[in-house]
Each structure stands twice: as structure tokens, then as C-alpha cells.
Design a protein around this motif. Structure first.
Motif, PDB file in Angstrom:
ATOM      1  N   ARG A  20       0.852  -1.187   0.000  1.00 24.19           N
ATOM      2  CA  ARG A  20       0.000   0.000   0.000  1.00 24.19           C
ATOM      3  C   ARG A  20       0.887   1.237   0.000  1.00 24.19           C
ATOM      4  N   PHE A  21       0.464   2.278  -0.735  1.00 25.71           N
ATOM      5  CA  PHE A  21       1.270   3.483  -0.890  1.00 25.71           C
ATOM      6  C   PHE A  21       0.403   4.730  -0.707  1.00 25.71           C
ATOM      7  N   ASP A  22       1.003   5.738  -0.105  1.00 26.89           N
ATOM      8  CA  ASP A  22       0.328   7.023   0.071  1.00 26.89           C
ATOM      9  C   ASP A  22       1.319   8.132  -0.251  1.00 26.89           C
ATOM     10  N   TRP A  23       1.121   8.786  -1.401  1.00 24.48           N
ATOM     11  CA  TRP A  23       1.977   9.898  -1.833  1.00 24.48           C
ATOM     12  C   TRP A  23       1.145  11.166  -1.821  1.00 24.48           C
ATOM     13  N   GLN A  24       1.600  12.169  -1.059  1.00 23.14           N
ATOM     14  CA  GLN A  24       0.881  13.430  -0.983  1.00 23.14           C
ATOM     15  C   GLN A  24       1.742  14.624  -1.382  1.00 23.14           C
ATOM     16  N   GLY A  25       2.832  14.399  -2.078  1.00 22.94           N
ATOM     17  CA  GLY A  25       3.694  15.484  -2.514  1.00 22.94           C
ATOM     18  C   GLY A  25       4.738  15.856  -1.489  1.00 22.94           C
ATOM     19  N   ASP A  26       4.290  16.207  -0.269  1.00 17.07           N
ATOM     20  CA  ASP A  26       5.246  16.527   0.795  1.00 17.07           C
ATOM     21  C   ASP A  26       5.286  15.428   1.858  1.00 17.07           C
ATOM     22  N   LYS A  27       4.562  14.345   1.631  1.00 20.07           N
ATOM     23  CA  LYS A  27       4.561  13.210   2.544  1.00 20.07           C
ATOM     24  C   LYS A  27       4.551  11.919   1.726  1.00 20.07           C
ATOM     25  N   PHE A  28       5.144  10.883   2.307  1.00 22.46           N
ATOM     26  CA  PHE A  28       5.157   9.575   1.652  1.00 22.46           C
ATOM     27  C   PHE A  28       5.029   8.499   2.710  1.00 22.46           C
ATOM     28  N   GLY A  29       4.224   7.478   2.412  1.00 25.90           N
ATOM     29  CA  GLY A  29       4.086   6.335   3.297  1.00 25.90           C
ATOM     30  C   GLY A  29       3.914   5.067   2.488  1.00 25.90           C
ATOM     31  N   THR A  30       4.493   3.990   2.964  1.00 22.19           N
ATOM     32  CA  THR A  30       4.280   2.694   2.336  1.00 22.19           C
ATOM     33  C   THR A  30       4.189   1.624   3.411  1.00 22.19           C
ATOM     34  N   TRP A  31       3.320   0.660   3.174  1.00 24.01           N
ATOM     35  CA  TRP A  31       3.092  -0.442   4.101  1.00 24.01           C
ATOM     36  C   TRP A  31       3.209  -1.740   3.300  1.00 24.01           C
ATOM     37  N   ILE A  32       4.154  -2.596   3.677  1.00 26.62           N
ATOM     38  CA  ILE A  32       4.376  -3.864   2.983  1.00 26.62           C
ATOM     39  C   ILE A  32       4.340  -4.967   4.033  1.00 26.62           C
ATOM     40  N   ASP A  33       3.358  -5.851   3.923  1.00 22.64           N
ATOM     41  CA  ASP A  33       3.195  -6.944   4.881  1.00 22.64           C
ATOM     42  C   ASP A  33       3.397  -8.285   4.186  1.00 22.64           C
ATOM     43  N   PHE A  34       3.901  -9.241   4.940  1.00 19.62           N
ATOM     44  CA  PHE A  34       4.175 -10.566   4.394  1.00 19.62           C
ATOM     45  C   PHE A  34       3.251 -11.604   5.015  1.00 19.62           C
ATOM     46  N   TYR A  35       2.667 -12.429   4.151  1.00 23.88           N
ATOM     47  CA  TYR A  35       1.816 -13.541   4.566  1.00 23.88           C
ATOM     48  C   TYR A  35       2.516 -14.845   4.183  1.00 23.88           C
ATOM     49  N   GLY A  36       2.653 -15.760   5.132  1.00 17.09           N
ATOM     50  CA  GLY A  36       3.365 -17.011   4.895  1.00 17.09           C
ATOM     51  C   GLY A  36       2.605 -17.978   4.007  1.00 17.09           C
ATOM     52  N   GLY A  37       3.187 -19.156   3.828  1.00 18.67           N
ATOM     53  CA  GLY A  37       2.613 -20.145   2.921  1.00 18.67           C
ATOM     54  C   GLY A  37       1.214 -20.593   3.292  1.00 18.67           C
ATOM     55  N   ARG A  38       0.840 -20.475   4.564  1.00 21.98           N
ATOM     56  CA  ARG A  38      -0.509 -20.855   5.000  1.00 21.98           C
ATOM     57  C   ARG A  38      -1.482 -19.679   5.002  1.00 21.98           C
ATOM     58  N   GLY A  39      -1.006 -18.527   4.547  1.00 23.57           N
ATOM     59  CA  GLY A  39      -1.878 -17.357   4.480  1.00 23.57           C
ATOM     60  C   GLY A  39      -1.960 -16.544   5.746  1.00 23.57           C
ATOM     61  N   ASP A  40      -1.095 -16.833   6.731  1.00 28.82           N
ATOM     62  CA  ASP A  40      -1.103 -16.090   7.991  1.00 28.82           C
ATOM     63  C   ASP A  40      -0.166 -14.893   7.904  1.00 28.82           C
ATOM     64  N   LYS A  41      -0.640 -13.732   8.366  1.00 30.06           N
ATOM     65  CA  LYS A  41       0.215 -12.544   8.369  1.00 30.06           C
ATOM     66  C   LYS A  41       1.363 -12.762   9.348  1.00 30.06           C
ATOM     67  N   GLN A  42       2.591 -12.638   8.834  1.00 29.31           N
ATOM     68  CA  GLN A  42       3.758 -12.964   9.644  1.00 29.31           C
ATOM     69  C   GLN A  42       4.667 -11.758   9.888  1.00 29.31           C
ATOM     70  N   LEU A  43       4.695 -10.803   8.967  1.00 29.97           N
ATOM     71  CA  LEU A  43       5.613  -9.677   9.095  1.00 29.97           C
ATOM     72  C   LEU A  43       4.920  -8.390   8.671  1.00 29.97           C
ATOM     73  N   LEU A  44       5.039  -7.350   9.504  1.00 27.93           N
ATOM     74  CA  LEU A  44       4.511  -6.028   9.201  1.00 27.93           C
ATOM     75  C   LEU A  44       5.683  -5.075   8.986  1.00 27.93           C
ATOM     76  N   THR A  45       5.604  -4.259   7.939  1.00 26.69           N
ATOM     77  CA  THR A  45       6.628  -3.235   7.741  1.00 26.69           C
ATOM     78  C   THR A  45       5.963  -1.951   7.283  1.00 26.69           C
ATOM     79  N   SER A  46       6.574  -0.847   7.644  1.00 26.75           N
ATOM     80  CA  SER A  46       6.083   0.448   7.178  1.00 26.75           C
ATOM     81  C   SER A  46       7.229   1.440   7.097  1.00 26.75           C
ATOM     82  N   LEU A  47       7.034   2.449   6.258  1.00 24.24           N
ATOM     83  CA  LEU A  47       7.957   3.568   6.130  1.00 24.24           C
ATOM     84  C   LEU A  47       7.100   4.804   5.922  1.00 24.24           C
ATOM     85  N   MET A  48       7.210   5.778   6.815  1.00 22.25           N
ATOM     86  CA  MET A  48       6.385   6.987   6.729  1.00 22.25           C
ATOM     87  C   MET A  48       7.217   8.206   7.090  1.00 22.25           C
TER      88      MET A  48
END
Length: 260
Positions: free
Chosen positions: A167-195
Motif C-alpha cells: 500500500r502506498f500514500d503519496w501526498q507530494g510533501d509526505k510519503f508512506g508505504t506499508w508492505i506486509d508478508f503472509y506465509g505459505g498458510r496465508g497467515d500474516k507474519q511480518l509487518l513493515t512500514s515507512l512513513m
């Protein structure tokens, strides 16, 4: 708003949810570089300096034209992004850089965000790029979630399976991204963000970045190895690196959030 060379000041967050909880966050800064204006950046380019930018660190990694590389990918995936392409990447500090992820923000002529190329590097010297875009090239909105199969080995504590959501959010003077990882069984295992915030590249902001985040690239790689040590200490199994797949670019598509 005109897109000019800038600096992005942000916060990185990682959190592993299982089999052992482990998390961290820290401050960081990136260069924010419109590819059509690389000749205008006020830091050293392709030469050693306290802070510099090398074109050979990105894209084809041979020093050739970065914009040509990015537009070839957009053409291959039929993405209509005919405006500026802005590269968000860490600089070299005293000749050293490691970019876990660089973001190529691809706009149309009205400055709508049409695609993001997430250029991922691992500590084994390999790279893979995930192209995030809608199949019909419509603009990427801040609430849009896109998904792509994990095809690249990054952490030696996560198998090369499952998928990411982007997921990405660009507002010109702000930037955010959220990248999450789901394992082989479909369970959310890792959360990452940069804002964070984007500020014009001036002598004042360069000084703020260099001294406010000293030796930032050395810090980034040191923290990666420190977190690896903590995971080993917590008993997480080390996974040997598989052979990299031949394809160096893969597409990421829209996903209905209700399906997660």
C-alpha cells in the motif's frame, strides 16, 4: 506541484508476529530524485564523497540510463505512466550504501501515481523488483491494497513462499508505504512500514540529514545483522538461500481488502 530533487525523512518499522515476536523502528532518510533531473541534484553523482548517488546502484546496475530501464518495465506491463519517475533511495555515505528497498514512483502527466517499482536487495548481492500497478493503469489511491507472490529470498529466517501486500500514500510533501508478508498458510507474519515527510534538497536539509542520521547506511546494515542475531538467539531456524529465479521483475495486482 513541480517535482524536484528532495530529501525524505522517515521512520522505518518492522514487526515479526510469529513464531517469535520481534520488532524495531528507527529514523532514516532517503534521496528523492526525479529521473529527468538527475543532472540538477546538489550532491556528488557517480563519484566518491561524504554523500553521493551512483546510478550503478539501481536498475540494470551497470550505470546505464535509469529512466530507460524503468520505462521498459512499464511498457512490458502495459502501464500508462507518461509523467515523471521519482526514485526514493538511500545515498552512499563515504562510498557505502545498502538499499533494502528503493521505490520508483511512476506518475502520469497530471502527477497521478500510476505505478511503483519496489526494487528489493538482499544481503547476498541479489536484487528483484516488484511492479505495483492496477491492471487498467488507473491511479493508485492511498487505500488500495495490491498483492504479489514472494519470489525473492530476503530474510534467511523466512521461506520463499507466500505473498506480500503493498500500500502506498503519496501526498507530494509526505510519503508512506506499508508492505506486509503472509506465509505459505496465508497467515500474516511480518509487518513493515515507512512513513515521513519530503523536504526540498537544500544545504540546510542535507546538513540536517548527514549529521542528524550519522553514517546512516552503515547503521542500516548493522541493524539488519543485529536483528538477525536476535532471531538466532530466540531460536528461529536459519533458512539457506535458494537459487534465485531467472526473472528479475514481477507484477503485483489489485486485491480486494476483504479477501485478506
Amino acid at each position: 506541484m513541480e517535482l524536484n530533487p528532495a530529501l525524505f525523512f522517515g521512520k522505518v518499522m518492522h514487526k515479526r508476529l510469529f513464531p517469535k515476536v520481534n520488532g524495531f523502528n528507527y529514523g532514516i532518510y532517503y534521496l528523492t530524485l526525479p529521473l529527468s533531473k538527475l543532472s540538477d541534484i546538489s550532491i556528488a553523482r557517480n563519484r566518491f564523497a561524504a554523500m553521493s548517488f551512483y546510478e550503478s546502484d539501481h536498475g540494470p546496475k551497470d550505470g546505464s540510463d535509469l529512466e530507460v530501464w524503468a520505462r521498459d518495465i512499464l511498457k512490458t506491463y502495459n502501464v500508462n505512466a507518461d509523467g515523471e519517475i521519482v526514485l526514493i533511495a538511500m545515498p552512499r555515505i563515504f562510498g557505502y550504501v545498502f538499499n533494502p528497498v528503493s521505490f520508483w514512483m511512476c506518475f502520469d502527466r497530471q502527477q497521478n501515481l500510476r505505478a511503483v517499482i519496489c526494487e528489493v536487495n538482499n544481503t547476498f548481492g541479489e536484487t528483484h523488483s516488484y511492479l505495483c500497478a492496477h491492471a487498467d493503469s488507473r491511479p493508485i489511491e492511498k487505500d488500495d491494497v495490491m498483492t504479489g507472490q514472494k519470489l525473492f529470498h530476503v530474510s534467511p529466517f523466512l521461506k520463499r513462499e507466500g505473498y506480500y501486500t503493498f500500500r502506498f500514500d503519496w501526498q507530494g510533501d509526505k510519503f508512506g508505504t506499508w508492505i506486509d508478508f503472509y506465509g505459505g498458510r496465508g497467515d500474516k507474519q511480518l509487518l513493515t512500514s515507512l512513513m515521513g515527510k519530503i523536504e526540498p534538497m537544500t544545504q540546510k536539509t542535507k546538513t540536517k540529514a548527514f549529521w542528524g542520521y550519522p553514517l546512516v547506511t552503515f547503521k542500516a546494515i548493522a541493524l539488519i545483522h543485529w536483528q538477525a542475531f536476535k532471531l538466532v538467539f530466540k531460536g528461529i531456524k536459519y533458512i539457506s538461500k535458494p537459487k534465485q529465479i531467472d526473472s528479475r521483475v514481477s507484477g503485483v495486482e489489485n486485491l480486494n481488502k476483504n479477501a485478506l
